[in-house]
Scaffold this active site. Structure first.
Site, PDB file in Angstrom:
ATOM      1  N   CYS A  24       0.908  -1.187   0.021  1.00  0.00           N
ATOM      2  CA  CYS A  24       0.148  -0.068   0.008  1.00  0.00           C
ATOM      3  C   CYS A  24       0.835   1.156   0.056  1.00  0.00           C
ATOM      4  O   CYS A  24       2.163   1.134  -0.339  1.00  0.00           O
ATOM      5  CB  CYS A  24      -1.020   0.023   1.102  1.00  0.00           C
ATOM      6  SG  CYS A  24      -0.356  -0.015   2.941  1.00  0.00           S
ATOM      7  N   ASN A  27       2.374   1.281   4.414  1.00  0.00           N
ATOM      8  CA  ASN A  27       2.754   0.279   5.030  1.00  0.00           C
ATOM      9  C   ASN A  27       2.299   0.206   6.540  1.00  0.00           C
ATOM     10  O   ASN A  27       3.144  -0.292   7.194  1.00  0.00           O
ATOM     11  CB  ASN A  27       4.152  -0.290   4.836  1.00  0.00           C
ATOM     12  CG  ASN A  27       4.552  -1.509   5.341  1.00  0.00           C
ATOM     13  OD1 ASN A  27       5.637  -1.932   5.460  1.00  0.00           O
ATOM     14  ND2 ASN A  27       3.454  -2.654   5.195  1.00  0.00           N
ATOM     15  N   CYS A  29      -1.485   0.356   7.203  1.00  0.00           N
ATOM     16  CA  CYS A  29      -2.857  -0.079   7.458  1.00  0.00           C
ATOM     17  C   CYS A  29      -3.355  -1.513   6.688  1.00  0.00           C
ATOM     18  O   CYS A  29      -3.384  -2.355   7.131  1.00  0.00           O
ATOM     19  CB  CYS A  29      -3.724   0.981   7.087  1.00  0.00           C
ATOM     20  SG  CYS A  29      -3.680   2.368   8.259  1.00  0.00           S
ATOM     21  N   ARG A  30      -3.240  -0.910   5.353  1.00  0.00           N
ATOM     22  CA  ARG A  30      -3.672  -2.100   4.686  1.00  0.00           C
ATOM     23  C   ARG A  30      -2.880  -3.252   4.045  1.00  0.00           C
ATOM     24  O   ARG A  30      -3.225  -4.447   4.211  1.00  0.00           O
ATOM     25  CB  ARG A  30      -4.293  -1.525   3.157  1.00  0.00           C
ATOM     26  CG  ARG A  30      -5.638  -0.601   3.139  1.00  0.00           C
ATOM     27  CD  ARG A  30      -5.717   0.239   1.940  1.00  0.00           C
ATOM     28  NE  ARG A  30      -4.685   1.223   1.602  1.00  0.00           N
ATOM     29  CZ  ARG A  30      -4.667   1.895   0.547  1.00  0.00           C
ATOM     30  NH1 ARG A  30      -5.520   1.717  -0.345  1.00  0.00           N
ATOM     31  NH2 ARG A  30      -3.492   2.970   0.517  1.00  0.00           N
ATOM     32  N   SER A  31      -1.504  -2.889   3.690  1.00  0.00           N
ATOM     33  CA  SER A  31      -0.522  -3.926   3.469  1.00  0.00           C
ATOM     34  C   SER A  31      -0.316  -4.633   4.585  1.00  0.00           C
ATOM     35  O   SER A  31      -0.041  -5.977   4.612  1.00  0.00           O
ATOM     36  CB  SER A  31       0.520  -3.487   2.548  1.00  0.00           C
ATOM     37  OG  SER A  31       1.193  -2.507   3.438  1.00  0.00           O
ATOM     38  N   ASP A 141      -8.636   2.839   1.274  1.00  0.00           N
ATOM     39  CA  ASP A 141      -7.618   3.324   2.454  1.00  0.00           C
ATOM     40  C   ASP A 141      -8.491   3.640   3.530  1.00  0.00           C
ATOM     41  O   ASP A 141      -9.398   4.604   3.558  1.00  0.00           O
ATOM     42  CB  ASP A 141      -6.969   4.504   2.008  1.00  0.00           C
ATOM     43  CG  ASP A 141      -6.072   4.940   3.149  1.00  0.00           C
ATOM     44  OD1 ASP A 141      -5.535   4.104   3.933  1.00  0.00           O
ATOM     45  OD2 ASP A 141      -5.451   6.145   3.303  1.00  0.00           O
TER      46      ASP A 141
END
Length: 231
Positions: A24, A27, A29-31, A141
């Site tokens: 993301c 690095n 939240c999402r990834s 996001d």
């Protein structure tokens, strides 16, 4: 003159782990959520020595920091502990070292593509390509939103993680005759996986995504807008 990444690392031997990188922007939240969920799926399947998962961000906003506390809390409620992860930035070398580089959205796909040698581009995919229960073209996001955003990330990541694991198994062939292996580090890597996985986004989303990718292909990173997501 430095050699390109593909020349710096010898191709892994058959039987080496399949390596998957989640990406993301920051690095945090999402990834890391996708990293943690897929790692747990792999462990639950008893494949921890055959599939390696990592994550990175296209920007260096949070290098060395743990995942966002909200991401950690929501993941932990589903039994996934992200606390040991630390943010790092995506590098050109990652495209030589990993067999699949799975990005969360169009902006980060564009940023990742800017680092990716042409012969490594088949490795670059959207994570949502592997969703089977949700119709989505991106993992949104959650950084500037509330709890619902983090739950949506987990829902999409849960779905895609199952799809990624199933795709790797299918591409590796029947378990009784063909062990999991590391895909070729050349241009056939993800093309082989994509062909055998059956993973595809819904028709309308796929058409929209393809149009977006064509439109943004030559526009650099495209991430300099105000309020760009750090997660």
């Amino acid at each position: 003159m430095p050699r390109p990444p593909s020349a710096e690392r010898p191709r892994p031997a058959p039987g080496a782990p399949v390596r998957v990188l989640m990406v993301c922007m920051g690095n945090i939240c999402r990834s890391p959520t996708a990293h943690g969920v897929l790692t747990q799926r792999v462990a639950d399947a008893g494949l921890g020595d055959r599939i390696v998962v990592d994550s990175a961000g296209t920007h260096d906003y949070h290098v060395g920091r743990p995942p966002d506390e909200r991401a950690q809390a929501h993941a932990l409620r589903r039994g996934v502990n992200l606390s040991a992860q630390r943010a790092r930035q995506l590098t050109r070398r990652d495209f030589a070292d990993f067999d699949l580089v799975l990005v969360m959205d169009e902006a980060n796909e564009s940023a990742a593509r800017a680092l990716c040698a042409p012969d490594q581009r088949p490795k670059l995919r959207r994570l949502t390509d592997f969703c089977t229960r949700h119709q989505a073209n991106e993992v949104p996001d959650p950084y500037y939103g509330g709890d619902a955003g983090f739950e949506q990330v987990l829902d999409l990541v849960d779905d895609a993680a199952d799809g990624v694991l199933a795709a790797i198994r299918r591409a590796a062939g029947p378990p009784a005759t063909t062990p999991l292996r590391c895909f070729d580090t050349g241009a056939n890597a993800s093309a082989e996986l994509a062909e055998k996985s059956g993973a595809r986004r819904p028709a309308r989303a796929h058409a929209r995504g393809a149009a977006q990718r064509r439109a943004g292909a030559g526009h650099g990173l495209g991430l300099e807008r105000a309020g760009a997501d750090p997660g």
